[in-house]
Every structure is written in C-alpha cells, then in structure tokens.
Enzyme design. Structure first.
Site, PDB file in Angstrom:
ATOM      1  N   LYS A  36       0.826  -1.225   0.000  1.00 37.20           N
ATOM      2  CA  LYS A  36       0.000   0.000   0.000  1.00 37.20           C
ATOM      3  C   LYS A  36       0.851   1.262   0.000  1.00 37.20           C
ATOM      4  CE  LYS A  36      -0.360   0.325   4.967  1.00 37.20           C
ATOM      5  NZ  LYS A  36      -0.818  -0.321   6.181  1.00 37.20           N
ATOM      6  N   ARG A 131      -5.663   0.871  17.498  1.00 35.48           N
ATOM      7  CA  ARG A 131      -6.312   1.042  16.202  1.00 35.48           C
ATOM      8  C   ARG A 131      -7.256  -0.148  16.083  1.00 35.48           C
ATOM      9  NH1 ARG A 131      -2.923   1.684  10.663  1.00 35.48           N
ATOM     10  NH2 ARG A 131      -3.275  -0.573  10.597  1.00 35.48           N
TER      11      ARG A 131
HETATM   12  C1  LIG Z   1       0.271  -0.930   6.718  1.00 33.92           C
HETATM   13  C2  LIG Z   1       0.124  -2.097   7.542  1.00 33.92           C
HETATM   14  C3  LIG Z   1       1.226  -2.922   7.772  1.00 33.92           C
HETATM   15  C4  LIG Z   1       2.600  -2.642   7.215  1.00 33.92           C
HETATM   16  O1  LIG Z   1       3.185  -1.515   7.790  1.00 33.92           O
HETATM   17  P1  LIG Z   1       4.665  -1.051   7.414  1.00 33.92           P
HETATM   18  O2  LIG Z   1       4.967  -0.029   8.430  1.00 33.92           O
HETATM   19  O3  LIG Z   1       4.621  -0.502   6.036  1.00 33.92           O
HETATM   20  O4  LIG Z   1       5.560  -2.229   7.504  1.00 33.92           O
HETATM   21  C5  LIG Z   1       1.038  -4.054   8.553  1.00 33.92           C
HETATM   22  N1  LIG Z   1      -0.166  -4.347   9.075  1.00 33.92           N
HETATM   23  C6  LIG Z   1      -1.258  -3.577   8.884  1.00 33.92           C
HETATM   24  C7  LIG Z   1      -2.550  -3.974   9.504  1.00 33.92           C
HETATM   25  C8  LIG Z   1      -1.152  -2.431   8.114  1.00 33.92           C
HETATM   26  O5  LIG Z   1      -2.232  -1.674   7.914  1.00 33.92           O
END
Ligand SMILES: *Cc1c(COP(=O)(O)O)cnc(C)c1O
Length: 359
Positions: A36, A131
């Site tokens: 993402k 969250r």
């Molecule tokens: C974005 C996200 C990640 C990955 O995060 P990074 O900091 O890019 O490694 C992992 N788990 C969830 C639920 C996320 O939304």
C-alpha cells in the site's frame, strides 16, 4: 525527461527486500509483503514477486486486484478491516483478510458461500496501539469459536495484532508474548493449534534481526522496511546504508535568490492554516523546487543527498531550500535529489504529477 521524478533502483530494491525476507525466514517467520505504501506500482510488484514473496498485502482492494492481474498465483491479503459495503469485493480479490467484528465475519461467510469459496481470515487483537483489534478477551474467544465452528465458508488461519501506528506503541518482546498468550487461548478454544500468529509490521523487524523475537510468531506484515530505511533513528537499527536506498526524488530548481529568512509583514497562518515560527538568520540563498506537499506530503521529511542543504518548508506545489551553506554552486534549472520517508513514498508513488523511472 520530466520532473519531479521518483527514481526506483530495482537492483537495490531487490537486495533490500530479499534481505528482509531471508532474515525472517531464518527465524521461521513468513513475510507478507505490504504494497500500500508504494501504491502497488507494477514495477515494484514484479520485483517483489521475483524476490520470492508468495503473499502480497494492501489496505486497498484495487491494489489487490492489480496483484491478481499481474500474477494470479500470488496470495492477496486485505490489511484494512473490510467495510461491510466492500465485502463482495473482498471475497472476490482477497484470499485472506484481517478482521475484528463478528458482523463483518458473518457477512464474509455469506458472501464466500455465494461465490463458492473458502475465505481465509486472521482475527486482529488489541495489544495497546488502539487502532483495529478485539480488546475484550471473551469477545475474542467467542469470535474465534463462531468462525471455527459455525461459519463454514471461512477458514480461521490465526490471530494478529498491529502496533506502532496510531498509539506509537513499540513492538517489544513483551508485547509479542502478550500476543502469543492470546494465540494459546485461541488454540485451546477452537481445539486445534492456529497456524498463523501475525506479529507486527516494519517496526518489529529489528526484533527479528537481533534474534529477540519470541518463538511462535509465524508471520510479519512488512512494507516500509522493504523499500526505505527511514526508521533507523527511532529503532536504533540501520535497515541499510544510504548508498543502498532504492528510492530517490529528483526535483528542479525554479527560483534561486538571496532573500531574508524572516517574513516581512503581519504573520498570520501558512497555506495550510498552521501557525509557524520563523528564525531570523538574515539574508540567505534560497531555492524553490517544483515539487510540493500535494506530491509528497511533509517536505521536512525529505533527506537531501547534499547534506549541506536545509529544507525550510513548503506549500502545495513548492518546497523551499536554504542553500547558503552549500559548497556546490547551484543554478536555476539544476536538479536536486532526496531520499524520502514513508509519507513521501506513499504520496509520490500515487501522484499523477510525479514521473516514475525504474533503473
Ligand atoms: C500498513 C500495515 C502494515 C505494514 O506496515 P509497514 O509499516 O509498512 O511495515 C502491517 N499491518 C497492517 C494492519 C497495516 O495496515
């Protein structure tokens, strides 16, 4: 050649992503590659698939769809708790999804039945970052029990947690043990050992690299650390040296003049409504470059490759640099280069106004 331009070095990306995958593999942890943060750009997806990622994840369904279009054998993993309204698309494009509410799980089950599929789920638990995730233990156990025994078009892979996002909570061995205890309770409740305990994100990679990740964490969801090394100071761990940064922003100087550093007139708020402090350092050599917050978010997160450059700030379309201390004699039309942080990467990769070049 058009500017601003985000240059992506595929060889360096390959090496950095491979390092994460291999390091975790040695500790018995599977890495889900999170795309993402780079807007699931085709060139990067292809590199990650070459590296050996078998599962790629995103919070955005159109990105999961793109992954399937590029390679239908890659497992897709939906990171953001599904909206009830997107359940049909989640079942269609995601092989796996993260979940925290029984209502959504029931809807996924109904939809999976309609689409004649078994949809895999991981239940998120709250470990304090506040969250997504189930906070209450009874609710967690009732949820896994229902998924396991009554929602027969869902397959419960395991549980997970998210840290270091909203609440800035550091993934520590203690937090991981808390998750492992919950995993044990879940396994006892459903009467079989769950196969996935999904630890955390990039911020937990230093635990793996230092071999302090408690045994039993089977999966990590990593984005940021595959791409850039922007959390080094915070976690006191260097992902890779500056010379291995795969992403570089190139932007062009459109104005270069000596001006005072302190604004002249009645100071109110800036273009984004923020009240700011300005330092009076006298006359400085200032450059405007043609890239701004619309393209990259927070300008102050950019790291100029010329370390004598100071970033002063920016507005939607401009970033303002102080070049007073630079040995290099810049001129109008010159290109200035930067390494980037997460927010910059997130926005640069999705901006239609930023050229992307792979080398
Ligand atoms: C974005 C996200 C990640 C990955 O995060 P990074 O900091 O890019 O490694 C992992 N788990 C969830 C639920 C996320 O939304």
């Amino acid at each position: 050649m058009a500017y601003p331009k985000l240059v992506i070095n595929k060889q360096k990306l390959f090496k950095n992503a491979r390092h994460v995958l291999e390091t975790c593999k040695q500790e018995g942890i599977e890495v889900v590659g999170v795309v993402k943060g780079i807007n699931a750009l085709d060139g990067i997806l292809e590199t990650l698939i070459d590296v050996g990622f078998k599962t790629l994840a995103s919070s955005r369904i159109p990105q999961l769809k793109r992954i399937k279009e590029i390679n239908k054998d890659i497992l897709t993993y939906d990171l953001r708790i599904p909206m009830l309204s997107e359940v049909p698309d989640v079942v269609k494009w995601a092989d796996i999804s993260l979940n925290s509410s029984i209502e959504v799980l029931r809807a996924l089950n109904e939809e999976a039945k309609k689409q004649e599929k078994i949809h895999k789920v991981i239940i998120m638990t709250e470990c304090g970052d506040l969250r997504e995730g189930i906070f209450n233990q009874e609710e967690l156990l009732a949820t896994v029990d229902e998924v396991e025994h009554r929602l027969d078009h869902l397959y419960l892979m395991g549980i997970g947690t998210n840290l270091g996002c909203y609440g800035s909570i550091m993934p520590t061995p203690e937090k991981m043990k808390e998750l492992l205890e919950k995993a044990d309770l879940v396994s006892q409740t459903i009467g079989r050992k769950i196969e996935v305990v999904s630890g955390a994100a990039s911020t937990a990679f230093p635990l793996v690299a230092r071999a302090t990740m408690p045994a039993g964490i089977t999966q990590m969801r990593i984005g940021d650390s595959l791409y850039i090394s922007d959390l080094d100071e915070c976690f006191n761990y260097v992902m890779f040296p500056d010379s291995d940064e795969a992403f570089t922003l190139h932007a062009e100087i459109i104005e270069l003049k000596d001006k005072p550093s302190y604004p002249i007139g009645v100071i109110a708020v800036d273009a984004f409504g923020n009240k700011k402090e300005y330092e009076n350092k006298g006359i400085r050599t200032r450059a405007l470059i043609a890239v701004g917050r619309q393209d990259l978010g927070e300008c102050l997160h950019l790291k100029p490759l010329d370390s004598q450059i100071e970033i002063l700030g920016g507005s939607s379309d401009h970033t303002i640099l102080d070049l007073t201390l630079c040995d290099r004699q810049y001129k109008l039309g010159d290109i200035v280069t930067f390494h980037i942080m997460y927010e910059n990467m997130l926005m640069l990769t999705q901006s239609a106004y930023v050229e992307k070049e792979y080398i």
